[in-house]
Design a protein around this motif. Structure first.
Motif, mmCIF file in Angstrom:
data_model
loop_
_atom_site.group_PDB
_atom_site.id
_atom_site.type_symbol
_atom_site.label_atom_id
_atom_site.label_comp_id
_atom_site.label_asym_id
_atom_site.label_seq_id
_atom_site.Cartn_x
_atom_site.Cartn_y
_atom_site.Cartn_z
ATOM 1 N N GLY A 256 0.798 -1.208 0.000
ATOM 2 C CA GLY A 256 0.000 0.000 0.000
ATOM 3 C C GLY A 256 0.833 1.261 0.000
ATOM 4 N N PRO A 257 0.219 2.400 -0.328
ATOM 5 C CA PRO A 257 0.894 3.698 -0.277
ATOM 6 C C PRO A 257 0.680 4.398 1.061
ATOM 7 C CG PRO A 257 -1.225 3.957 -1.333
ATOM 8 C CD PRO A 257 -1.122 2.510 -0.918
ATOM 9 N N TRP A 258 1.376 5.497 1.246
ATOM 10 C CA TRP A 258 1.187 6.492 2.310
ATOM 11 C C TRP A 258 1.612 6.002 3.684
ATOM 12 C CZ3 TRP A 258 1.563 11.306 2.476
ATOM 13 C CH2 TRP A 258 1.069 12.066 3.532
ATOM 14 N N MET A 259 0.849 5.046 4.291
ATOM 15 C CA MET A 259 1.197 4.571 5.622
ATOM 16 C C MET A 259 0.412 3.295 5.908
ATOM 17 S SD MET A 259 -0.895 7.021 8.289
ATOM 18 C CE MET A 259 -0.518 5.936 9.667
ATOM 19 N N GLY A 260 0.737 2.669 7.016
ATOM 20 C CA GLY A 260 0.012 1.493 7.456
ATOM 21 C C GLY A 260 0.814 0.220 7.262
ATOM 22 N N PRO A 261 0.305 -0.898 7.771
ATOM 23 C CA PRO A 261 1.006 -2.173 7.615
ATOM 24 C C PRO A 261 1.208 -2.524 6.142
ATOM 25 C CG PRO A 261 -0.769 -2.346 9.227
ATOM 26 C CD PRO A 261 -0.930 -1.022 8.553
ATOM 27 N N ARG A 262 2.337 -3.107 5.845
ATOM 28 C CA ARG A 262 2.713 -3.542 4.491
ATOM 29 C C ARG A 262 2.562 -2.406 3.478
ATOM 30 N NH1 ARG A 262 1.907 -7.308 0.053
ATOM 31 N NH2 ARG A 262 3.784 -8.592 0.023
ATOM 32 N N SER A 263 3.222 -1.313 3.795
ATOM 33 C CA SER A 263 3.162 -0.135 2.916
ATOM 34 C C SER A 263 4.561 0.407 2.683
ATOM 35 C CB SER A 263 2.300 0.953 3.559
ATOM 36 O OG SER A 263 2.962 1.502 4.686
ATOM 37 N N LEU A 264 4.667 1.262 1.672
ATOM 38 C CA LEU A 264 5.844 2.096 1.463
ATOM 39 C C LEU A 264 5.367 3.529 1.613
ATOM 40 C CD1 LEU A 264 7.574 0.278 -1.534
ATOM 41 C CD2 LEU A 264 8.274 0.281 0.868
ATOM 42 N N PRO A 265 5.792 4.233 2.642
ATOM 43 C CA PRO A 265 5.133 5.489 3.013
ATOM 44 C C PRO A 265 5.448 6.668 2.105
ATOM 45 C CG PRO A 265 6.935 5.012 4.513
ATOM 46 C CD PRO A 265 6.783 3.812 3.639
ATOM 47 N N LEU A 266 4.525 7.612 2.153
ATOM 48 C CA LEU A 266 4.612 8.970 1.608
ATOM 49 C C LEU A 266 4.305 9.082 0.123
ATOM 50 C CD1 LEU A 266 7.624 10.531 3.554
ATOM 51 C CD2 LEU A 266 5.252 10.213 4.254
ATOM 52 N N TRP A 267 4.247 7.974 -0.623
ATOM 53 C CA TRP A 267 3.855 8.102 -2.027
ATOM 54 C C TRP A 267 2.345 7.970 -2.136
ATOM 55 C CZ3 TRP A 267 2.500 3.565 -5.179
ATOM 56 C CH2 TRP A 267 2.541 2.358 -4.454
ATOM 57 N N LEU A 268 1.770 8.718 -3.082
ATOM 58 C CA LEU A 268 0.321 8.742 -3.304
ATOM 59 C C LEU A 268 0.059 8.517 -4.786
ATOM 60 C CD1 LEU A 268 -0.511 11.782 -1.023
ATOM 61 C CD2 LEU A 268 -1.335 9.455 -0.682
ATOM 62 N N PRO A 269 -0.183 7.274 -5.193
ATOM 63 C CA PRO A 269 -0.259 6.979 -6.622
ATOM 64 C C PRO A 269 -1.562 7.388 -7.290
ATOM 65 C CG PRO A 269 -0.659 4.991 -5.348
ATOM 66 C CD PRO A 269 -0.317 6.070 -4.352
#
Length: 343
Positions: A256-269
């Motif tokens: 996932g994007p932005w934040m949370g479990p199993r994410s790569l943060p700060l990108w917003l696709p």
């Protein structure tokens, strides 16, 4: 100055209290005290703002030069305004850029239309923006624009950011899951903004001192995901390299994007969020908001991350085994012989 912080034991509230102390003020915080201790030298008044009948622990019988509130619950804000409006000289409300109905336009400002207000408390992310609109209305109606500063904050980061959004990248470069490689979204030119909580707090205290008012977007300088990754690598003193993977492929893998479990943060696709992390912020800068270098924020956040218990679950990011598997799968997709050779 007598400064009252409604909050004060968690991330931003604690930074506000510390900023008040640094500038020589008498600081009191109203909080349940469950999120941690107040900064040394701060007076803690325990009160549960979730309880409409509980009051504010007696601070409503005192006079305050300034009040700063970080609440997201309109009921809490209305009760505080009713109790303190006649005893406060200046009121600062930490709001959010989520109050806007449209996030698609880079460089947008405070003239963007707002969401409809929602009288909803708690942690419902879908109600957050509308609830903050209601909070803003409560403060402006109760104190008037001439006594109020509304800071519509963007992404707030720095030491103490338990969301993991600003700590993830410097931490991952310091501790790569695979030697020399860090998985990243191939969105390196996309905008992002990080506002150090300490800079926001210091500015809001200065505004309280001078009686500065307004309704403004308090955001960090606009940069790109690529430059943020480079600053994270520098902050970590790492020689690891980012491995950009197609965002569509990452989504197919359930990342996932932005934040949370199993994410790569700060990108917003998603296209409708193209301006979410690229607001102009000119009005707040005109009122004196300044920013430390991004690499300093990331370096200090990494130092804080290194103090966290190793067994404490992260709220954002990938675990090591998962990231290694994704890196291998991405390498295999691009160059099957390369993936075989890496085994």
């Amino acid at each position: 100055m007598r400064l009252l912080v409604l909050g004060g034991t968690a991330f931003l509230g604690r930074a506000l209290a510390h900023a008040g102390l640094e500038r020589g003020h008498d600081v009191t915080c109203v909080a349940r005290g469950r999120s941690g201790a107040v900064a040394p030298g701060v007076t803690l008044v325990r009160a549960d703002r979730d309880d409409p009948s509980a009051g504010l622990g007696g601070v409503e019988s005192d006079d305050w030069d300034a009040v700063v509130d970080v609440a997201r619950d309109p009921g809490q804000v209305r009760r505080a305004v009713a109790a303190l409006a006649g005893r406060a000289g200046h009121w600062g409300l930490v709001s959010t850029g989520n109050v806007y109905a449209d996030h698609s336009v880079p460089g947008a400002d405070e003239s963007t239309p707002l969401l409809a207000p929602r009288d909803v408390g708690g942690e419902d992310p879908d109600a957050y923006g509308g609830a903050k609109v209601a909070c803003e209305q409560a403060v402006l109606e109760g104190l008037g624009a001439g006594r109020t500063l509304v800071a519509r904050a963007g992404l707030i980061g720095g030491p103490g950011d338990t969301s993991g959004r600003t700590g993830w990248w410097p931490w991952r470069f310091a501790h790569p899951a695979a030697p020399g490689r860090v998985l990243a979204p191939d969105a390196l030119g996309d905008p992002t903004q990080v506002l150090d909580a300490r800079d926001l707090a210091a500015w809001m205290v200065r505004c309280a001192e001078t009686g500065t008012t307004g309704v403004v977007d308090a955001v960090g300088p606009t940069t790109t995901i690529g430059r943020l990754l480079a600053a994270s690598r520098e902050a970590a003193g790492s020689d690891a390299q980012a491995v950009p993977a197609d965002p569509a492929w990452l989504a197919e893998q359930g990342v996932g994007p932005w934040m949370g479990p199993r994410s790569l943060p700060l990108w917003l696709p998603v296209a409708e969020y193209g301006g979410f992390a690229a607001r102009t912020g000119e009005a707040a800068r005109a009122l004196g908001l300044t920013h430390r270098p991004l690499v300093e924020t990331l370096r200090d956040t990494l130092a804080w991350e290194e103090t966290r218990p190793a067994d404490q679950p992260r709220r954002t990011g990938l675990d090591d085994a998962d990231e290694r598997a994704l890196l291998e799968a991405w390498a295999s997709r691009r160059d099957p012989s390369s993936a075989r050779g890496s085994r």
